[in-house]
Design a protein around this motif. Sequence first.
Motif, PDB file in Angstrom:
ATOM      1  N   TRP A 295       0.942  -1.204  -0.109  1.00 35.28           N
ATOM      2  CA  TRP A 295       0.038  -0.059  -0.102  1.00 35.28           C
ATOM      3  C   TRP A 295       0.648   1.254   0.149  1.00 35.28           C
ATOM      4  N   ILE A 299      -1.434   1.763  -3.859  1.00 36.89           N
ATOM      5  CA  ILE A 299      -1.425   0.403  -4.483  1.00 36.89           C
ATOM      6  C   ILE A 299      -1.478   0.339  -5.908  1.00 36.89           C
ATOM      7  N   PRO A 301      -2.986  -1.172  -9.663  1.00 35.98           N
ATOM      8  CA  PRO A 301      -4.571  -1.645  -9.792  1.00 35.98           C
ATOM      9  C   PRO A 301      -4.124  -3.419  -9.850  1.00 35.98           C
ATOM     10  N   ASP A 303      -1.863  -5.212  -8.243  1.00 39.97           N
ATOM     11  CA  ASP A 303      -1.782  -5.760  -6.830  1.00 39.97           C
ATOM     12  C   ASP A 303      -3.018  -5.834  -5.985  1.00 39.97           C
ATOM     13  N   TYR A 304      -4.176  -4.847  -6.460  1.00 37.49           N
ATOM     14  CA  TYR A 304      -5.427  -4.824  -5.549  1.00 37.49           C
ATOM     15  C   TYR A 304      -6.217  -5.743  -6.328  1.00 37.49           C
ATOM     16  N   LYS A 305      -6.305  -6.070  -7.428  1.00 38.88           N
ATOM     17  CA  LYS A 305      -6.986  -7.086  -8.036  1.00 38.88           C
ATOM     18  C   LYS A 305      -6.477  -8.361  -7.590  1.00 38.88           C
ATOM     19  N   LEU A 307      -5.223  -8.995  -4.386  1.00 38.89           N
ATOM     20  CA  LEU A 307      -5.634  -9.120  -3.062  1.00 38.89           C
ATOM     21  C   LEU A 307      -6.933  -9.396  -2.923  1.00 38.89           C
ATOM     22  N   THR A 308      -7.815  -9.060  -3.804  1.00 40.43           N
ATOM     23  CA  THR A 308      -9.047  -9.417  -3.768  1.00 40.43           C
ATOM     24  C   THR A 308      -9.945 -10.420  -4.525  1.00 40.43           C
ATOM     25  N   LEU A 316      -6.631 -10.204   1.164  1.00 39.58           N
ATOM     26  CA  LEU A 316      -7.085  -8.878   1.874  1.00 39.58           C
ATOM     27  C   LEU A 316      -8.182  -9.623   3.009  1.00 39.58           C
TER      28      LEU A 316
END
Length: 670
Positions: A295, A299, A301, A303-305, A307-308, A316
């Motif tokens: 973070w 972050i 995009p 990496d966020y994808k 994690l979710t 996450l």
Amino acid sequence: MPHRSRLLLVHVLVACMFLVLLGRLWQVQIIDGDRYARAAVEDHTRQVVLPAVRGQIVDQRGRPLVRNRTAMTVSVDYITLSRRPDNGRAVLRRLARLLGMPYREIARKVRLCGPKVGKPCWAGSPYQPIPVAEGVDERIAMQIVERPEEFPGVTAELQPVRDYPEGGLAAHVLGYVGPDSTRGGGPYGVRFVGRDGLEASYDAELRGREGSRQLVVDSAGQVLRVVREEPPQPGATLVTSIDAKVQRVVEKALERAVRKTRPASARSGAAVVMDVRTGRVVAMAAYPSYDPSVWTGGIRPADYKRLTSAAHGQPLVSRAIQGQWPPASTWKIVSLAAAVDAGYDLYGRYDCSGSYRVGDRSFRNFGGIGYGFMDLRRALVVSCDTIFYRFAYDMWVKDERAKRPAEPMQRMARAFGFGAKTGIDLPGEAAGRVPGREWKRAYWEQTKEETCKAAKTGYPSLAKTDPQRAAYLKAVAAEHCATGYLWTPGDAANFSIGQGDVLVTPLQLARAYAALANGGKLFSPRIGKAVVGADGRVLRTITPPVVGRLPVSGKTLAYIRDALAEVPRSGTAAGAFAGFPLDELPVAGKTGTAEAYGVNDTSWFASFAPADKPRFVVVVVVTQGGAGADAAAPAAREIWSGIYGLEGKRAALPGGRLTDRLPDLTGGAK
């Protein structure tokens, strides 16, 4: 004569206009002069936030879990770029090549957020430097500084950023920070706030107090001078009850247990260690996890994808407080307490048959094994199901005849804290579920249209790949459509052994077992222990409140504790604890094997130790881990060994001792 009259009239009109103009000038310059002068100045002033240095988060002995470090940060001046003929695109392209970043990534970071501009974007003031890269190599930074003609409006300087000295340790507990989306852009600058975990719960204390800088700018937005500056005040330090060494033991044990499960796509789990005397959380882990440094600096995009993403196990999600599963036989402490409270003899003997008929359905004991008559102590040790089926069915029959059903098992479950959030100082906690007659009808009302449709059409797409499961689901839908509003004897039987629609979080189960172990006190758990100011003063201490007491006699609680102490010796966890020095550290516990159609069982183990004088609770859950003794119990054994230094391991807590004193933050971590 008429011409002279008209001329006089014109002179009068002109004179009146001059008088009005003079009067207006008098009002503007003399009467309202100060107000217009202030407005003129304000029209050319801008206020910029000066963020405070965020406070650190430490464990119970002062070891830093989150702190600040200085990183070489490259920032861009939006105003300078916007004044260039190409809006700074050439500068950003040169900068992207130098930093080794895609141009599009930098360009998106420096654009201002707005109704039609989605993230990533800059939510702060255009008069603040916009960071585009952190942790930049000093040699690259020097090239920017030494070549201002190639990089106008670009700066490189050391700035504080969040640092995680233990890597991903306790990531779900700590949380992360990000731009405050509630404030958006405008003249006030960007504010970084806690977005999850302790960073969010204690944001006000950790954030400190922002400073401000008032600037005078010209019509082109160029800064002319600084009018006023108020320096920021640093944030406070949060001392937690987490012990970093115990946390490390828990995370390693949980990861090893989960990685043994199949299929790999279903690998997940959670574990909690709690102090039964105080209600403080000593360790809390979830798997899969992640490194919170992702973070820092915003972050990406991708990496966020990740994690979710369900395909990656949704790292996450904090499964210790957000994961919900049927608790299986770990629930039997609730059912036993409810049965005794309803009048069943604590010291009576009951038939543990291989199966028991409930309504029009036969409910089997685990493995279909019958053990004959036994007392309730033995029923917990071998985890007999049919005894609890009998209790549940008898209570169901009695409730059906009553005008107002008492639902004694549901009432006892709620008294143990199930079906409601524990109130822990972390955001996003799930409440679990204690189903009963009212819940069943409400759920039927919400879902009957969909299930009645499925009862007619079935599941055509699933039938092509898994016809057996499709047929099963269609039959379930048909039953739910017709009589789904009824609380059936089968529902009651499943409830008694923690199956069916019962859902709990690992933290809820840990709290319930802590109440059993400490004699009945039900805590609202806490992780925060104290808030300490930058000057070393204790600003406030945090004590877990007692939110209830179990409506169970001390005699019954002692009876249950004694029974659970036998489970690792000769009961369902005997294999998992074979060779463990139970005489040195007597562990009491209960296995749980939560069954679900079409997937492997969920493995549970809830325990406390020392059994004769409980100090800690350890709860482990491993999805699709098989029986409770297969995955969760061995992980709990590893955790107990790591805490106390058994089986060749170094003790994370020698003697099982926690410190009651706050750490000396001025003298460094101990």
